[in-house]
Motif scaffolding. Structure first.
Motif, short mmCIF file in Angstrom:
data_model
loop_
_atom_site.label_atom_id
_atom_site.label_comp_id
_atom_site.label_asym_id
_atom_site.label_seq_id
_atom_site.Cartn_x
_atom_site.Cartn_y
_atom_site.Cartn_z
N GLN A 63 0.83 -1.65 -0.07
CA GLN A 63 0.11 0.08 0.09
C GLN A 63 0.88 0.88 -0.07
OE1 GLN A 63 -3.47 0.05 -0.16
NE2 GLN A 63 -3.02 -2.28 -0.26
N LYS A 64 0.52 2.80 0.00
CA LYS A 64 1.15 3.63 0.12
C LYS A 64 1.82 3.64 1.31
CE LYS A 64 -2.52 6.57 0.25
NZ LYS A 64 -3.39 7.79 0.08
N MET A 120 -6.78 3.17 -5.95
CA MET A 120 -7.16 3.15 -4.92
C MET A 120 -9.14 3.88 -5.06
SD MET A 120 -6.65 3.99 -0.60
CE MET A 120 -5.46 2.83 -0.89
#
Length: 637
Positions: A63-64, A120
């Protein structure tokens, strides 16, 4: 076996996790290799820039936040490699290469995080599309599916992996309401298109959908994709088709039965009528219905009665029905029957729902039936008179022979010397009376034989009975039958057709005479009585002492074409009952004691009218064998 397989599938590592772990291992290996090479290689070569590949690879499974942490780690490795390396030859170049590597890692990490953010958002939007029950899918300009939501999976049966990459119209065998080229032209011109399509599901069944297309364009305005959303309306279309078919059946049934429907809200004046109602009323089907238009068609002679019924129904809110006539623009007349039932609408106000039936054909058939019945009654009367030919001839010959005898006697008295004028005068009186007697007989015969429509008038039942007895006197004598009458005095008048009622009496007397003609021993007697019945009617009874009635056939005596006579037609008693019923009365038969049959009929009274005493039957009158010839008193000069 099946349980173990399910357990294995449940505990197995998901494919996504395996893929993420593999990518993580590859990324770690690349980072280690780059670190080693960057450390041992002279700094004139910027090998640490290869860390960018690790950043991009981490964005595939992290994820980020993970990407940011991985990027910081790679920057740390770059710094560590710089400190461990030797910088004797060109320290400035080594420093610039290290800074370049850090900048490249930072920029790549920033871009990767931005890409993950957009991905996302798209994933969340796609998740929202999966929540809707409508089908949503995206296809390119070649109709190749690129997105397929959960609603599409549920409706059509194909999973996302089965549908993506397929040509939509080939996959679902789409049936279009118009050529596809016209739809696409409208879509590209307006950016949107709506219509109904028929798709074939994976299981082969068809679904009707309300489809909406919208085109997506790039920065230059060129179309690049089409998003299609579909709402399943199969059940609604089936209900609409069933309703349409039901309405078509109703219209056809109304047309065949000549029955239209209508509704009327008396409070607001709202009025509706069906297509058949408009046809019955003679209005064009596009004409807006109203009570006023309906009332314009009511026959002038019926308008007041119809208004009274409608006004009362509007006030009381009760069911109503009536029969009346419509006068059409071409002056033709229609007979209609209107039936309405009261109910309540959504607001609780009175609403009438009813039917208008065109009964013109039935009325015409009823008139034709009455005419046919009248013709049959006339034929039966003439036939009966034909059977009485011998008796009628005897009845007429008696006064004619008396006239001839008295005329000859009168001539003889005139030729005498001197002429006996008193006897001549008395003889002429006899001649006049005998001639009147013959005329009365002929008048009764002509009246019975005359073909005329039903004519209602005030009738003295006793007088009608006595006139018929006068016609049958010779028939009674010929068969050796005596006749007694017991006619009540002061009977009220009845309203009816004198000739038809006399036909009933004549038929009953002749039946009684014929029934007793086969009796060798015992009384041959017919008794006729009249009296006032308690139910406000006149009762006439014809009683005989013949062989009587068969109990098994009593109920069939009045059926048409049923007869116990070898040469009978079986129409006499059927016609008699029809005549009595048409007068509002009743005719029936019972057994007589000790033997014989009793036929009785009732006729309703005409209110307020009474037969004068001098015209009632008086006391009992007896007519037996040998007493049928009678002469009134000789008038005095």
């Amino acid at each position: 076996m099946r349980t173990e397989q399910n357990q294995v599938e449940y505990t197995a590592t998901p494919p996504t996790i395996v893929r993420s772990r593999a990518l993580a291992a590859i990324g770690a290996a690349i980072a280690i290799v780059v670190f080693i090479l960057d450390t041992i290689t002279p700094k004139e070569i910027a090998l640490a820039v290869l860390y960018v590949a690790v950043v991009l690879l981490s964005a595939k499974f992290l994820q980020k936040r993970g990407v940011v942490l991985a990027s910081l780690g790679l920057m740390a490795l770059t710094g560590l490699s710089y400190m461990l390396s030797e910088h004797d030859v060109s320290p400035g170049i080594a420093l610039s290469n290290g800074l370049l590597t850090l900048v490249a890692i930072g920029i790549t990490a920033f871009l990767a995080v931005q890409s993950l953010s957009r991905e996302m958002v798209l994933r969340e939007q796609a998740g929202l599309l999966d929540l809707t029950h409508d089908t949503v899918f995206v296809r390119d300009m070649n109709d190749v599916i690129s997105y397929w939501n959960r609603g599409a999976e549920e409706l059509y049966g194909w999973k996302r992996g089965e549908a993506v990459g397929k040509i939509t119209h080939q996959l679902m065998r789409t049936i279009f309401p118009m050529p596809l080229e016209q739809i696409m032209a409208k879509l590209l011109r307006n950016g949107r298109w709506e219509g109904e399509l028929v798709h074939t599901k994976k299981d082969g069944t068809q679904a009707t959908v309300a489809s909406r297309w919208s085109v997506q364009r790039d920065g230059r305005g060129r179309p690049v994709a089409i998003m299609e959303t579909n709402n399943d309306i199969t059940e609604r279309k089936q209900a609409e088709n069933a309703l349409r078919l039901s309405e078509a059946y109703l219209v056809e049934a109304q047309r065949l039965s000549l029955t239209g429907s209508f509704s009327w809200k008396s409070s607001g004046g709202e009025f509706f009528w069906s297509e058949e109602s408009s046809r019955i009323l003679g209005y064009d089907r596009t004409t807006k219905p109203s009570l006023q238009l309906l009332m314009q068609r009511v026959h002038p002679a019926d308008i007041d009665r119809v208004r009274r019924v409608i006004d009362r129904a509007s006030r009381e809110g009760k069911d109503w029905e009536l029969e009346h006539r419509f006068q059409m623009p071409d002056d033709s007349v229609k007979f209609v029957k209107v039936v309405a039932r009261a109910g309540a609408d959504e607001s609780g106000k009175v609403e009438f729902v009813g039917a208008i039936m065109d009964v013109s054909a039935a009325k015409q058939a009823e008139q034709e039936l009455r005419q046919a019945q009248a013709d049959l009654v006339h034929i039966t009367r003439v036939t009966t008179l034909g059977e009485l030919t011998a008796s009628i001839a005897h009845e007429v010959n008696q006064p004619i022979a008396a006239v001839a005898t008295n005329a000859a006697a009168g001539l003889g008295w005139l030729e005498a010397e001197p002429p006996d004028l008193d006897k001549v005068r008395a003889t002429l009186g006899y001649i006049v009376q005998d001639a009147e007697r013959a005329g009365d007989v002929m008048h009764r015969i002509r009246a019975l034989a005359k073909k005329a429509p039903l004519r209602l008038a005030r009738v003295d039942v006793n007088e009608a009975v006595l006139e018929v007895i006068a016609l049958t006197r010779s028939e009674l004598v010929r068969h050796g039958v005596s006749l007694q009458t017991q006619l009540a005095t002061g009977l009220p008048l009845i309203e009816g057709d004198r000739i038809q009622l006399q036909q009933v009496i004549l038929n009953l007397i002749l039946n009684a005479v014929e029934a007793m003609s086969s009796i060798d021993n015992g009384t041959r007697e017919v008794r006729i009585t009249s009296e006032r019945e308690a139910s406000n009617a006149v009762l006439v009874t014809v009683r005989d002492f013949g062989p009587g009635l068969d109990p098994r056939s009593v109920d069939r005596l009045f059926e048409a074409f049923y007869t116990t006579k070898p040469s009978g037609l079986g129409m006499g008693l059927a016609i008699c009952r029809s005549i009595i019923q048409a007068h509002g009365g009743r005719l029936w038969a019972t057994g007589n004691e000790p033997r014989g049959a009793v036929f009785q009929f009732t006729l309703p009274l005409e209110r307020g009218k009474t037969v004068p005493a001098e015209h009632a039957g008086g006391a009992s009158v007896q007519e037996r064998n040998g007493s049928h010839s009678w002469r009134p008193p000789i008038p005095m000069p």
